[in-house]
Design an enzyme around this catalytic site. Structure first.
Site, PDB file in Angstrom:
ATOM      1  N   TYR A 175      -0.830   2.120  18.558  1.00 40.53           N
ATOM      2  CA  TYR A 175      -0.526   0.872  17.845  1.00 40.53           C
ATOM      3  C   TYR A 175      -0.638  -0.389  18.703  1.00 40.53           C
ATOM      4  CZ  TYR A 175       1.382   4.499  14.830  1.00 40.53           C
ATOM      5  OH  TYR A 175       1.532   5.627  14.062  1.00 40.53           O
TER       6      TYR A 175
ATOM      7  N   ASN B 109      -0.031  -1.661   4.469  1.00 45.08           N
ATOM      8  CA  ASN B 109       0.017  -0.562   5.437  1.00 45.08           C
ATOM      9  C   ASN B 109       1.337   0.155   5.167  1.00 45.08           C
ATOM     10  OD1 ASN B 109       0.227   1.243   7.497  1.00 45.08           O
ATOM     11  ND2 ASN B 109      -0.233  -0.223   9.132  1.00 45.08           N
TER      12      ASN B 109
ATOM     13  N   HIS C 118       0.576   9.117   3.529  1.00 46.67           N
ATOM     14  CA  HIS C 118       0.091  10.494   3.523  1.00 46.67           C
ATOM     15  C   HIS C 118       0.709  11.363   2.430  1.00 46.67           C
ATOM     16  CE1 HIS C 118      -1.549   9.033   7.223  1.00 46.67           C
ATOM     17  NE2 HIS C 118      -0.340   8.840   7.733  1.00 46.67           N
TER      18      HIS C 118
ATOM     19  N   ASP D 123       0.883   5.500  -7.479  1.00 47.37           N
ATOM     20  CA  ASP D 123       0.967   5.107  -8.889  1.00 47.37           C
ATOM     21  C   ASP D 123       1.237   3.611  -9.030  1.00 47.37           C
ATOM     22  OD1 ASP D 123       0.436   7.656  -9.708  1.00 47.37           O
ATOM     23  OD2 ASP D 123       2.495   8.142 -10.306  1.00 47.37           O
TER      24      ASP D 123
ATOM     25  N   HIS E   2      -4.766   0.468   8.510  1.00 47.70           N
ATOM     26  CA  HIS E   2      -3.990   1.204   9.517  1.00 47.70           C
ATOM     27  C   HIS E   2      -4.422   0.745  10.896  1.00 47.70           C
ATOM     28  CE1 HIS E   2      -2.548   3.796   6.358  1.00 47.70           C
ATOM     29  NE2 HIS E   2      -3.788   3.873   5.922  1.00 47.70           N
ATOM     30  N   LEU E   3      -3.458   0.506  11.735  1.00 50.24           N
ATOM     31  CA  LEU E   3      -3.774   0.110  13.113  1.00 50.24           C
ATOM     32  C   LEU E   3      -4.509   1.229  13.838  1.00 50.24           C
ATOM     33  CD1 LEU E   3      -0.291  -1.429  13.767  1.00 50.24           C
ATOM     34  CD2 LEU E   3      -2.408  -2.718  14.068  1.00 50.24           C
ATOM     35  N   SER E   4      -3.999   2.462  13.688  1.00 44.93           N
ATOM     36  CA  SER E   4      -4.595   3.603  14.375  1.00 44.93           C
ATOM     37  C   SER E   4      -5.668   4.233  13.487  1.00 44.93           C
ATOM     38  CB  SER E   4      -3.512   4.636  14.705  1.00 44.93           C
ATOM     39  OG  SER E   4      -2.977   5.172  13.512  1.00 44.93           O
TER      40      SER E   4
ATOM     41  N   ARG F 222      -1.945  13.556   9.075  1.00 43.81           N
ATOM     42  CA  ARG F 222      -2.154  12.104   8.946  1.00 43.81           C
ATOM     43  C   ARG F 222      -3.544  11.768   8.418  1.00 43.81           C
ATOM     44  NH1 ARG F 222       1.790   9.023  11.904  1.00 43.81           N
ATOM     45  NH2 ARG F 222       2.429  10.378  13.589  1.00 43.81           N
TER      46      ARG F 222
HETATM   47  C1  DQA Z   1      -0.110   3.847  10.436  1.00 44.79           C
HETATM   48  C2  DQA Z   1      -0.527   5.330  10.557  1.00 44.79           C
HETATM   49  C3  DQA Z   1       0.518   6.238   9.920  1.00 44.79           C
HETATM   50  O1  DQA Z   1       0.125   7.596  10.056  1.00 44.79           O
HETATM   51  C4  DQA Z   1       1.843   6.063  10.630  1.00 44.79           C
HETATM   52  O2  DQA Z   1       2.824   6.866  10.022  1.00 44.79           O
HETATM   53  C5  DQA Z   1       2.278   4.644  10.712  1.00 44.79           C
HETATM   54  C6  DQA Z   1       1.276   3.618  10.992  1.00 44.79           C
HETATM   55  C7  DQA Z   1      -1.078   2.934  11.205  1.00 44.79           C
HETATM   56  O3  DQA Z   1      -0.994   1.724  11.006  1.00 44.79           O
HETATM   57  O4  DQA Z   1      -1.879   3.406  12.011  1.00 44.79           O
HETATM   58  O5  DQA Z   1       3.459   4.329  10.643  1.00 44.79           O
HETATM   59  O6  DQA Z   1      -0.150   3.477   9.070  1.00 44.79           O
END
Ligand code: DQA
Length: 151
Positions: free
Chosen positions: A27, A77, A83, A90, A103-105, A114
């Site tokens: 992150y 996000n 997941h 919905d 998503h950052l990652s 994930r």
């Molecule tokens: C996330 C990725 C998710 O798997 C994780 O639970 C997060 C951050 C991301 O921004 O990469 O809390 O959404």
């Protein structure tokens, strides 16, 4: 009801309030406040207002989606809810505006649980693994679209 033009709503879910303390490898070091300021500045560059909210409560996240379903655009996000939360899926399905999932990652390259997003089918586009730059790209794409049509 017509969407409220030129309002970008940014919603962060569980544990994203602790950005800056979470694993740097995934992150980075950016805090949520810094990220929100970057996103708001990018939106402002294009003449858009920006509202940012974060919650650790799934029901509150859903209510925020409901409340803002007529905004000009949504950037979400949902953190780990991505997941498995069919309730958030919905809620997003009801949104009139274009929705970016960010998503950052890079969730596709992390643990097997994930790799799947239950919301990706109901959003306009997904950006994953580009850190804060992914947010800025999402803002530009949402604003350039400036529409309500789903792809
Ligand atoms: C996330 C990725 C998710 O798997 C994780 O639970 C997060 C951050 C991301 O921004 O990469 O809390 O959404």
């Amino acid at each position: 009801m017509k969407p409220i033009r030129r309002l970008l709503v940014v919603l962060h879910g569980a544990n994203l309030d602790l950005l800056g303390e979470r694993p740097v490898a995934h992150y980075g070091r950016i805090t949520l406040r810094e990220l929100e300021e970057l996103v708001a500045a990018e939106a402002a560059r294009w003449g858009w207002d920006c509202v940012c909210r974060q919650t650790n409560y799934e029901g509150e996240f859903i209510e925020l989606i409901h409340r803002h379903r007529y905004a000009g655009a949504l950037l979400v996000n949902p953190g780990a809810w991505t997941h498995y939360s069919y309730a958030i899926r919905d809620a997003l399905e009801l949104v009139q505006a274009p929705v970016a999932e960010v998503h950052l990652s890079d969730i596709a390259k992390r643990e097997p649980w994930r790799r799947h997003s239950v919301i990706s089918e109901v959003v306009t586009f997904t950006i994953s693994g580009k850190g804060a730059d992914g947010y800025l790209e999402a803002v530009r794409r949402l604003i350039a679209g400036d529409g309500t049509d789903r792809p």
